[in-house]
Design an enzyme around this catalytic site. Structure first.
Site, PDB file in Angstrom:
ATOM      1  N   ASP A  13     -35.231 -45.313  -7.024  1.00 25.62           N
ATOM      2  CA  ASP A  13     -34.629 -45.725  -5.895  1.00 25.62           C
ATOM      3  C   ASP A  13     -34.523 -47.140  -5.311  1.00 25.62           C
ATOM      4  OD1 ASP A  13     -34.187 -43.005  -5.435  1.00 25.62           O
ATOM      5  OD2 ASP A  13     -36.240 -42.779  -4.416  1.00 25.62           O
ATOM      6  N   LYS A  16     -30.169 -48.839  -7.631  1.00 29.61           N
ATOM      7  CA  LYS A  16     -29.396 -49.055  -8.925  1.00 29.61           C
ATOM      8  C   LYS A  16     -27.944 -48.621  -8.747  1.00 29.61           C
ATOM      9  CE  LYS A  16     -32.160 -45.745 -10.604  1.00 29.61           C
ATOM     10  NZ  LYS A  16     -33.137 -45.911  -9.577  1.00 29.61           N
ATOM     11  N   GLY A  40     -30.462 -39.629  -7.249  1.00 28.52           N
ATOM     12  CA  GLY A  40     -29.656 -39.896  -6.243  1.00 28.52           C
ATOM     13  C   GLY A  40     -29.254 -41.150  -6.003  1.00 28.52           C
ATOM     14  N   HIS A  41     -27.925 -41.568  -6.552  1.00 29.72           N
ATOM     15  CA  HIS A  41     -27.750 -43.005  -6.589  1.00 29.72           C
ATOM     16  C   HIS A  41     -26.663 -42.957  -5.266  1.00 29.72           C
ATOM     17  CE1 HIS A  41     -28.948 -43.611 -10.942  1.00 29.72           C
ATOM     18  NE2 HIS A  41     -29.966 -43.076 -10.003  1.00 29.72           N
ATOM     19  N   GLN A 187     -33.989 -43.069 -12.393  1.00 28.75           N
ATOM     20  CA  GLN A 187     -35.499 -43.307 -12.111  1.00 28.75           C
ATOM     21  C   GLN A 187     -35.866 -44.686 -12.427  1.00 28.75           C
ATOM     22  OE1 GLN A 187     -34.576 -40.237 -14.115  1.00 28.75           O
ATOM     23  NE2 GLN A 187     -34.158 -39.415 -12.296  1.00 28.75           N
TER      24      GLN A 187
HETATM   25  P1  GDP Z   1     -30.956 -45.813  -6.629  1.00 32.44           P
HETATM   26  O1  GDP Z   1     -31.538 -44.293  -6.999  1.00 32.44           O
HETATM   27  O2  GDP Z   1     -31.742 -46.902  -7.333  1.00 32.44           O
HETATM   28  O3  GDP Z   1     -29.477 -45.818  -6.868  1.00 32.44           O
HETATM   29  O4  GDP Z   1     -31.070 -46.207  -5.176  1.00 32.44           O
HETATM   30  P2  GDP Z   1     -31.005 -45.156  -3.847  1.00 32.44           P
HETATM   31  O5  GDP Z   1     -29.337 -44.796  -3.692  1.00 32.44           O
HETATM   32  O6  GDP Z   1     -31.547 -43.764  -4.111  1.00 32.44           O
HETATM   33  O7  GDP Z   1     -31.858 -45.838  -2.774  1.00 32.44           O
HETATM   34  C1  GDP Z   1     -31.188 -46.958  -2.201  1.00 32.44           C
HETATM   35  C2  GDP Z   1     -30.819 -46.727  -0.831  1.00 32.44           C
HETATM   36  O8  GDP Z   1     -30.881 -48.070  -0.207  1.00 32.44           O
HETATM   37  C3  GDP Z   1     -29.567 -46.295  -0.520  1.00 32.44           C
HETATM   38  O9  GDP Z   1     -29.610 -45.578   0.513  1.00 32.44           O
HETATM   39  C4  GDP Z   1     -28.785 -47.381  -0.465  1.00 32.44           C
HETATM   40  O10 GDP Z   1     -27.570 -47.194   0.465  1.00 32.44           O
HETATM   41  C5  GDP Z   1     -29.493 -48.493   0.379  1.00 32.44           C
HETATM   42  N1  GDP Z   1     -29.518 -49.852  -0.093  1.00 32.44           N
HETATM   43  C6  GDP Z   1     -29.328 -50.430  -1.179  1.00 32.44           C
HETATM   44  N2  GDP Z   1     -29.220 -51.893  -1.321  1.00 32.44           N
HETATM   45  C7  GDP Z   1     -29.365 -51.978   0.119  1.00 32.44           C
HETATM   46  C8  GDP Z   1     -29.614 -53.368   0.716  1.00 32.44           C
HETATM   47  O11 GDP Z   1     -29.450 -54.190   0.150  1.00 32.44           O
HETATM   48  N3  GDP Z   1     -29.905 -53.202   2.275  1.00 32.44           N
HETATM   49  C9  GDP Z   1     -30.183 -52.060   2.830  1.00 32.44           C
HETATM   50  N4  GDP Z   1     -30.557 -52.108   4.149  1.00 32.44           N
HETATM   51  N5  GDP Z   1     -30.128 -50.861   2.216  1.00 32.44           N
HETATM   52  C10 GDP Z   1     -29.660 -50.822   0.742  1.00 32.44           C
HETATM   53  P1  IMO Z   2     -33.379 -42.365  -8.894  1.00 30.87           P
HETATM   54  O1  IMO Z   2     -32.409 -42.378  -9.982  1.00 30.87           O
HETATM   55  C1  IMO Z   2     -37.478 -41.573  -7.203  1.00 30.87           C
HETATM   56  C2  IMO Z   2     -39.905 -38.675  -9.179  1.00 30.87           C
HETATM   57  C3  IMO Z   2     -40.302 -37.686  -8.346  1.00 30.87           C
HETATM   58  C4  IMO Z   2     -41.571 -37.180  -8.786  1.00 30.87           C
HETATM   59  C5  IMO Z   2     -41.581 -37.582 -10.318  1.00 30.87           C
HETATM   60  C6  IMO Z   2     -41.094 -36.294 -11.220  1.00 30.87           C
HETATM   61  O2  IMO Z   2     -32.796 -41.991  -7.626  1.00 30.87           O
HETATM   62  O3  IMO Z   2     -34.020 -43.628  -8.859  1.00 30.87           O
HETATM   63  P2  IMO Z   2     -38.867 -35.044 -11.507  1.00 30.87           P
HETATM   64  O4  IMO Z   2     -38.128 -34.332 -10.630  1.00 30.87           O
HETATM   65  O5  IMO Z   2     -37.998 -35.934 -12.305  1.00 30.87           O
HETATM   66  O6  IMO Z   2     -39.756 -34.352 -12.740  1.00 30.87           O
HETATM   67  O7  IMO Z   2     -40.030 -35.676 -10.730  1.00 30.87           O
HETATM   68  O8  IMO Z   2     -40.501 -38.659 -10.540  1.00 30.87           O
HETATM   69  N1  IMO Z   2     -38.318 -39.410  -9.179  1.00 30.87           N
HETATM   70  C7  IMO Z   2     -37.947 -40.079  -8.677  1.00 30.87           C
HETATM   71  N2  IMO Z   2     -38.376 -40.909  -7.493  1.00 30.87           N
HETATM   72  N3  IMO Z   2     -36.022 -41.845  -7.610  1.00 30.87           N
HETATM   73  C8  IMO Z   2     -35.598 -41.078  -8.607  1.00 30.87           C
HETATM   74  O9  IMO Z   2     -34.395 -41.085  -9.041  1.00 30.87           O
HETATM   75  C9  IMO Z   2     -36.587 -39.994  -9.222  1.00 30.87           C
HETATM   76  N4  IMO Z   2     -36.371 -39.039  -9.923  1.00 30.87           N
HETATM   77  C10 IMO Z   2     -37.562 -38.583 -10.131  1.00 30.87           C
HETATM   78  O10 IMO Z   2     -40.202 -38.087  -6.931  1.00 30.87           O
HETATM   79  O11 IMO Z   2     -42.662 -38.289  -8.260  1.00 30.87           O
HETATM   80 MG    MG Z   3     -32.357 -42.611  -5.837  1.00 35.10          MG
END
Ligand code: GDP
Ligand code: IMO
Ligand code: MG
Length: 370
Positions: A13, A16, A40-41, A187
């Protein structure tokens, strides 16, 4: 032609998805190399949030082809649902190909994931998507490949079939034609099955080396590695988190950063930037440059901590720098950031030991400092 890699340096999270969406403008193929719908991206475009689980985050760049590599585990139901969601937004999903060597996540894997979590003395806090059991079946040589699934008579098999390709031929054909390929990690480094905080990890190889095994390319094919790091740290699920803040500052980060899981909605644990973990990721992944995300979330804090060393018994050394009050979402150049924010970024860069080449200051596509 080489493959550049974008991956998470922390516990997932990191942002990415939005970073890949930005870099994808310059690539012909964006390829996921590991994980499944535990990812979840999120992309935010013109106020609308699109959360992707399996489709690579280059999908909103109309010119790009998308590829789900052999290192991934694919839940066909989730993928087809995602295709429907994207198609409804007018996004062409015909460009998405899936490697025949990826494995399939079946309902029984989802059940087993939940059962194993309930049976553990300390639950891992998995996403409950069946990821661990699907990878375990692959390693135990009893798994189902995407190719085999598509030969079956399941109704989803028919709909998935047009997307399934010989993954090695697909990617190498493009590389030989000089098409630029961007590998997208899921991840983060600290969740890697070998190099993460085992056993509180996911079941796949999330590090840069995973791009080689997950896409079927040699190590010399890898060009640049861009590590995505949040300007602070979060973790969802159980396990070690040395810089965690169990106080008002942690609460502030969670509220300001909307730190609730994309997949499960769980509140994310929050803490200061962990420079020890960042240096570790630089080593393990061979990070060339960092994309630092969510800097805007720190606005309004009086002081900002950075964990610089781990001591005995889980103690950490934390240094503090001055915070800033200004909102910074409008900044597009480093010179437009308050001096305290620039000092913070410079300090992180120095501690991590590699340049920061991109800073995000808001979730919207254009909220970037370059
Ligand atoms: P990922 O899994 O690495 O792709 O990241 P996620 O999408 O799960 O989580 C990142 C969250 O932060 C998402 O809700 C994005 O919309 C939000 N986000 C990304 N970049 C920024 C930023 O620069 N500022 C803020 N406030 N939110 C951001
Ligand atoms: P993105 O790509 C954050 C964490 C879960 C748990 C551990 C194992 O959005 O960054 P799993 O279901 O993979 O067996 O869970 O890894 N986890 C993540 N945490 N972002 C993710 O993906 C994750 N994918 C798995 O919360 O601790
Ligand atoms: Mg994510």
């Amino acid at each position: 032609m080489s493959i550049d890699v974008i991956l998470g340096m922390q516990w997932g999270d990191e942002g990415k998805g939005r970073v890949v969406d930005f870099y994808a403008r310059e690539y012909g193929v964006v390829a996921r190399f590991g994980g499944g719908d535990n990812a979840g991206h999120s992309l935010v475009v013109a106020g609308r949030t699109i959360a992707l689980r399996l489709t690579p985050s280059g999908v909103l760049q109309p010119h790009a082809e998308l590829f789900i590599g052999g290192g991934c585990v694919v839940n066909p139901w989730t993928l087809l649902e995602e295709f429907r969601m994207l198609a409804a937004l007018g996004v062409d999903v015909e460009r998405v190909s899936v490697s025949d060597r990826a494995h399939v996540v079946l309902p029984q894997h989802v059940d087993a994931d939940k059962r194993r979590e309930a049976d553990r003395e300390q639950a891992l806090g998995t996403t409950g998507r069946g990821i661990g059991p699907a990878y375990a079946d692959r390693a135990s040589r009893v798994g189902l490949t995407v190719r085999e699934f598509c030969e079956s008579d399941a109704p989803e098999a028919q709909r998935l079939r047009p997307h399934v390709v010989d993954g090695v031929a697909y990617l190498h054909d493009r590389l030989e034609r000089g098409v630029r390929v961007l590998a997208e990690g899921a991840q983060g480094t600290m969740l890697d099955v070998v190099y993460g905080t085992y056993p509180f990890v996911t079941s796949s190889s999330t590090i840069a080396g995973g791009a080689c095994t997950g896409l079927g390319v040699g190590p010399k094919s890898i060009g640049r590695v861009i590590g995505v790091a949040k300007a602070y740290c979060t973790r969802v699920g159980s396990g070690p988190f040395p810089s965690e803040l169990d106080n008002r500052e942690g609460e502030y980060l969670r509220e300001q950063g909307h730190e609730f899981g994309t997949v499960t909605g769980r509140p994310r644990r929050c803490g200061w930037f962990d420079a020890v973990a960042a240096r570790y990721a630089v080593r393990v992944d061979g990070v060339d440059a960092i994309a630092l995300t969510k800097l805007d979330v720190l606005s309004g804090l009086e002081r900002i901590g950075i964990v610089t060393a781990y001591g005995a018994d889980g103690a950490v050394e934390t240094e503090y720098v001055d915070g800033w009050r200004e909102q910074i979402r409008g900044a597009r150049r480093i010179t437009e950031l308050p001096q305290a924010a620039r000092s913070y970024v410079e300090r992180i860069q120095r501690l991590a030991g590699v340049p920061i080449e991109l800073i995000s200051v808001g979730p919207e596509r254009e909220e970037l400092v370059r």
